[in-house]
Design an enzyme around this catalytic site. Structure first.
Site, mmCIF file in Angstrom:
data_model
loop_
_atom_site.group_PDB
_atom_site.id
_atom_site.type_symbol
_atom_site.label_atom_id
_atom_site.label_comp_id
_atom_site.label_asym_id
_atom_site.label_seq_id
_atom_site.Cartn_x
_atom_site.Cartn_y
_atom_site.Cartn_z
ATOM 1 N N GLU A 252 7.844 41.507 60.071
ATOM 2 C CA GLU A 252 6.653 41.428 59.206
ATOM 3 C C GLU A 252 5.827 40.257 59.706
ATOM 4 O O GLU A 252 6.139 39.101 59.399
ATOM 5 C CB GLU A 252 7.071 41.181 57.749
ATOM 6 N N LEU A 253 4.794 40.540 60.496
ATOM 7 C CA LEU A 253 4.082 39.450 61.164
ATOM 8 C C LEU A 253 2.694 39.240 60.561
ATOM 9 O O LEU A 253 2.480 39.539 59.396
ATOM 10 C CB LEU A 253 4.059 39.722 62.666
ATOM 11 N N CYS B 53 -0.345 36.926 54.241
ATOM 12 C CA CYS B 53 -0.453 37.835 55.389
ATOM 13 C C CYS B 53 -1.345 39.024 55.055
ATOM 14 O O CYS B 53 -2.096 39.502 55.892
ATOM 15 C CB CYS B 53 0.933 38.309 55.808
ATOM 16 N N GLU C 274 -5.987 35.496 63.411
ATOM 17 C CA GLU C 274 -5.781 35.433 61.964
ATOM 18 C C GLU C 274 -6.195 34.045 61.437
ATOM 19 O O GLU C 274 -5.784 33.033 61.996
ATOM 20 C CB GLU C 274 -4.289 35.661 61.685
ATOM 21 N N ASN D 100 5.112 30.880 52.802
ATOM 22 C CA ASN D 100 3.902 31.135 51.998
ATOM 23 C C ASN D 100 4.165 31.802 50.641
ATOM 24 O O ASN D 100 3.499 31.501 49.668
ATOM 25 C CB ASN D 100 2.828 31.866 52.804
ATOM 26 N N SER E 118 11.253 25.433 57.370
ATOM 27 C CA SER E 118 11.786 24.072 57.231
ATOM 28 C C SER E 118 11.128 23.277 56.103
ATOM 29 O O SER E 118 11.681 22.266 55.671
ATOM 30 C CB SER E 118 11.622 23.323 58.551
ATOM 31 N N LYS F 187 17.579 31.897 56.863
ATOM 32 C CA LYS F 187 17.016 30.725 57.555
ATOM 33 C C LYS F 187 15.581 30.627 57.045
ATOM 34 O O LYS F 187 14.691 31.383 57.470
ATOM 35 C CB LYS F 187 17.041 30.910 59.083
ATOM 36 N N HIS F 188 15.388 29.746 56.091
ATOM 37 C CA HIS F 188 14.047 29.646 55.505
ATOM 38 C C HIS F 188 13.197 28.678 56.325
ATOM 39 O O HIS F 188 13.717 27.938 57.166
ATOM 40 C CB HIS F 188 14.163 29.164 54.050
ATOM 41 N N GLY G 144 6.848 36.234 59.506
ATOM 42 C CA GLY G 144 6.239 35.013 60.026
ATOM 43 C C GLY G 144 5.229 35.329 61.099
ATOM 44 O O GLY G 144 4.637 36.414 61.113
ATOM 45 N N SER G 145 5.057 34.377 61.991
ATOM 46 C CA SER G 145 4.011 34.506 63.007
ATOM 47 C C SER G 145 4.477 35.385 64.167
ATOM 48 O O SER G 145 5.668 35.637 64.343
ATOM 49 C CB SER G 145 3.661 33.116 63.528
HETATM 50 P P1 NAP Z 1 6.268 30.836 61.508
HETATM 51 O O1 NAP Z 1 5.933 29.546 62.140
HETATM 52 O O2 NAP Z 1 6.474 32.002 62.372
HETATM 53 O O3 NAP Z 1 7.552 30.572 60.590
HETATM 54 C C1 NAP Z 1 8.218 31.625 59.936
HETATM 55 C C2 NAP Z 1 9.703 31.408 60.077
HETATM 56 O O4 NAP Z 1 10.092 31.570 61.439
HETATM 57 C C3 NAP Z 1 10.166 30.014 59.678
HETATM 58 O O5 NAP Z 1 11.432 30.101 59.086
HETATM 59 C C4 NAP Z 1 10.256 29.310 61.014
HETATM 60 O O6 NAP Z 1 11.140 28.215 61.005
HETATM 61 C C5 NAP Z 1 10.775 30.412 61.897
HETATM 62 N N1 NAP Z 1 10.475 30.268 63.308
HETATM 63 C C6 NAP Z 1 9.371 29.733 63.874
HETATM 64 N N2 NAP Z 1 9.448 29.838 65.220
HETATM 65 C C7 NAP Z 1 10.630 30.432 65.495
HETATM 66 C C8 NAP Z 1 11.284 30.797 66.705
HETATM 67 N N3 NAP Z 1 10.735 30.600 67.889
HETATM 68 N N4 NAP Z 1 12.498 31.377 66.619
HETATM 69 C C9 NAP Z 1 13.061 31.606 65.438
HETATM 70 N N5 NAP Z 1 12.499 31.284 64.252
HETATM 71 C C10 NAP Z 1 11.286 30.705 64.282
HETATM 72 O O7 NAP Z 1 5.167 31.303 60.492
HETATM 73 P P2 NAP Z 1 4.337 30.429 59.468
HETATM 74 O O8 NAP Z 1 3.205 29.793 60.176
HETATM 75 O O9 NAP Z 1 5.277 29.556 58.727
HETATM 76 O O10 NAP Z 1 3.828 31.605 58.505
HETATM 77 C C11 NAP Z 1 2.597 32.179 58.662
HETATM 78 C C12 NAP Z 1 2.639 33.500 59.397
HETATM 79 O O11 NAP Z 1 3.510 34.420 58.726
HETATM 80 C C13 NAP Z 1 1.282 34.156 59.371
HETATM 81 O O12 NAP Z 1 1.024 34.748 60.616
HETATM 82 C C14 NAP Z 1 1.420 35.223 58.304
HETATM 83 O O13 NAP Z 1 0.511 36.270 58.409
HETATM 84 C C15 NAP Z 1 2.835 35.651 58.526
HETATM 85 N N6 NAP Z 1 3.345 36.351 57.334
HETATM 86 C C16 NAP Z 1 3.568 37.698 57.414
HETATM 87 C C17 NAP Z 1 4.000 38.396 56.290
HETATM 88 C C18 NAP Z 1 4.233 39.878 56.325
HETATM 89 O O14 NAP Z 1 4.863 40.404 55.411
HETATM 90 N N7 NAP Z 1 3.778 40.603 57.314
HETATM 91 C C19 NAP Z 1 4.226 37.714 55.100
HETATM 92 C C20 NAP Z 1 3.998 36.337 55.076
HETATM 93 C C21 NAP Z 1 3.560 35.680 56.215
HETATM 94 P P3 NAP Z 1 10.599 26.686 60.942
HETATM 95 O O15 NAP Z 1 9.893 26.537 59.645
HETATM 96 O O16 NAP Z 1 11.841 25.881 61.025
HETATM 97 O O17 NAP Z 1 9.681 26.519 62.127
#
Ligand code: NAP
Length: 458
Positions: free
Chosen positions: A232-233, A266, A363, A135, A161, A158-159, A210-211
């Site tokens: 940071e979720l 987020c 969320e 994002n 995909s 690991k960014h 991430g999530s």
């Molecule tokens: P996501 O699906 O969790 O993806 C984030 C990263 O984690 C990606 O690199 C993803 O790789 C990887 N990933 C996903 N599942 C994984 C697993 N089981 N094991 C290891 N790595 C894994 O999150 P998103 O949907 O892209 O991003 C949105 C979420 O991020 C929202 O909940 C948002 O609030 C949160 N966020 C939090 C912050 C903060 O600072 N607190 C900042 C920005 C975003 P792939 O792309 O290869 O699946």
């Protein structure tokens, strides 16, 4: 998930990438580890010179960086450019301040502990894995990379995909800035291969943005391996407006806070909790300004809101709004996908959300605002804290006593009074509850991946 650039404004696959296999990943970790054995001894001035040169390169290529971000995840070009420049600011901040932030903490009276000298020293830990989201595809990475590299760690990225070109751009900037080979490497891998990296003894810690499910997975593997993590979720932050606030400023900020980055931030305010005395006024102005936003091509400078980053992201936001509607909520504007190619969703305001609707607790990662009416400050706080998340809340009031109550009682890692939550190099950033733990940015961020070594000299 395929590693590919897919333009969210058109749905077109622009470029695909082959994932690095397990042997290749081991080799990249080896390179990181070997480099760290010498890089950890480098002086702050040397690291700072690489970082400043990297920042200069990044600044001169901000337009190119912005185009990559907009193409890969759909944020407007103007916000992508601002993100690029924010990265530059963060890089310069840590280049300028790392030495002072990591200076020895010398005990004033060493004799109290029976020593001639006693101190605490910050030392780098080693190769750190950063699992990052799409994002803010450059800033999220930079707020890990700049402090980590300045502390003498090396980074493996690991960014997400869907942003491989952003990841490769960042690697290239650091390489051209002079960081030795292996200091900062992009691993082109899917999430399935993350466990292999975390289990490798040469990787000493991890940070994930991430999530919640991704965080849970990475944190539990690191728990098993007894490796330090920063998480940071998600967030579903409150934006509370009280009668003494400047309503026009609050409304304008609320619109930006909810729809910036096409609603995918987020720390975006997601739940707007408005005191009953000003509810009608706020609601009318808020809905009319959300309706007036221009949705469209993110490359067009007049666009306010671009597409969602992925087809799946749009499905999820649609499901949340439809579920709220099915449970009796009213959709005051938007509430539908837009026709044509690309993953557009109309900016939306929902009210009357019942507790059994998913939107009450989950969320909304898209341009969907939840609007609540509260009868007094107690109810404002009760609704604001009725969430599993706690990232960055906002309160709007010019009453000093109310400000103090919000600061004391909002359950969040950050509270912004009469302003929008933002992340800045100078201020700690992070959450509580299911928004995660640990801190990025400021002195706290650079110290996360350090060994705080106690030194006692007789
Ligand atoms: P996501 O699906 O969790 O993806 C984030 C990263 O984690 C990606 O690199 C993803 O790789 C990887 N990933 C996903 N599942 C994984 C697993 N089981 N094991 C290891 N790595 C894994 O999150 P998103 O949907 O892209 O991003 C949105 C979420 O991020 C929202 O909940 C948002 O609030 C949160 N966020 C939090 C912050 C903060 O600072 N607190 C900042 C920005 C975003 P792939 O792309 O290869 O699946």
């Amino acid at each position: 998930m395929a590693i590919a650039t897919i333009n969210p404004a058109t749905g077109e696959t622009v470029k695909t990438f082959t994932a690095t296999d397990d042997t290749g990943v081991r080799a990249l970790i080896g390179k990181a580890h070997t480099q760290w054995l010498s890089y950890r001894h480098s002086a702050f001035e040397e690291r700072a010179s690489y970082m400043r040169r990297s920042a200069d390169i990044f600044e001169s290529e901000a337009d190119q960086a912005a185009k990559l971000m907009t193409t890969e995840m759909g944020k407007t070009l103007k916000s992508a450019r601002a993100e690029a420049l924010k990265c530059v600011r963060g890089m310069r901040y840590y280049a300028d301040h790392a030495a002072e932030l990591l200076a020895d903490e010398v005990l004033a009276n060493a004799a109290d502990v029976g020593a001639s000298k006693a101190l605490a020293r910050y030392q780098p830990l080693g190769p750190v894995l950063a699992v990052m989201p799409w994002n803010f595809p450059m800033w999220q990475v930079m707020r890990f990379a700049a402090p980590a590299l300045m502390a003498g760690n090396v980074g493996l990225l690991k960014h997400a995909s869907n942003v491989p070109q952003c990841a490769l751009f960042l690697e290239d900037v650091f390489r051209r800035g002079g960081f030795p080979e292996g200091c900062f490497q992009t691993l082109l891998i899917g999430s399935r291969q993350v466990e292999q990296v975390l289990r490798d003894p040469r990787v000493v810690a991890a940070t994930l943005t991430g999530s919640e499910p991704a965080g849970r997975s990475v944190a539990s593997i690191c728990g098993d391996e007894v490796k330090h993590t920063v998480m940071e979720l998600g967030g579903s932050d409150a934006f509370v407006v009280m009668p003494s606030a400047d309503i026009d400023e609050a409304v304008a900020t609320a619109v930006t806070a909810r729809t910036q980055n096409n609603g995918q931030s987020c720390i975006a305010a997601k739940r707007f909790i408005v005191h009953t005395d000003i509810y009608e006024t706020f609601s009318a102005k808020f809905v009319s300004q959300v309706e007036a936003l221009k949705v469209g091509d993110p490359f067009d400078p007049s666009t306010d809101v671009g597409p969602l980053a992925t087809a799946q992201g749009r499905v999820e936001i649609e499901e949340l709004v439809n579920d709220a509607r099915d449970h009796g909520a009213s959709v005051l504007c938007g509430g539908r996908r837009l026709d044509g190619p690309g993953w557009y969703y109309a900016p939306t305001v929902v009210t009357g959300i019942t507790r059994d609707a998913r939107l009450y607790l989950e969320e909304a990662f898209g341009p969907v605002a939840s609007l609540y009416r509260a009868s007094d400050i107690d109810e404002c706080l009760q609704i604001a804290n009725a969430t599993p998340f706690g990232l960055g809340s906002n309160a709007w009031t010019n009453d000093g006593a109310e400000q103090e109550r919000f600061i004391a009682e909002l359950e969040a890692g950050q509270v912004f009074i009469n302003g929008m939550t933002v992340s800045l190099p100078e201020l700690p950033f992070g959450g509580i509850k299911r928004s995660g733990y640990g801190r990025e940015l400021s002195a706290h961020g650079i110290r996360e991946f350090c060994n705080l070594k106690t030194v006692w000299i007789k």
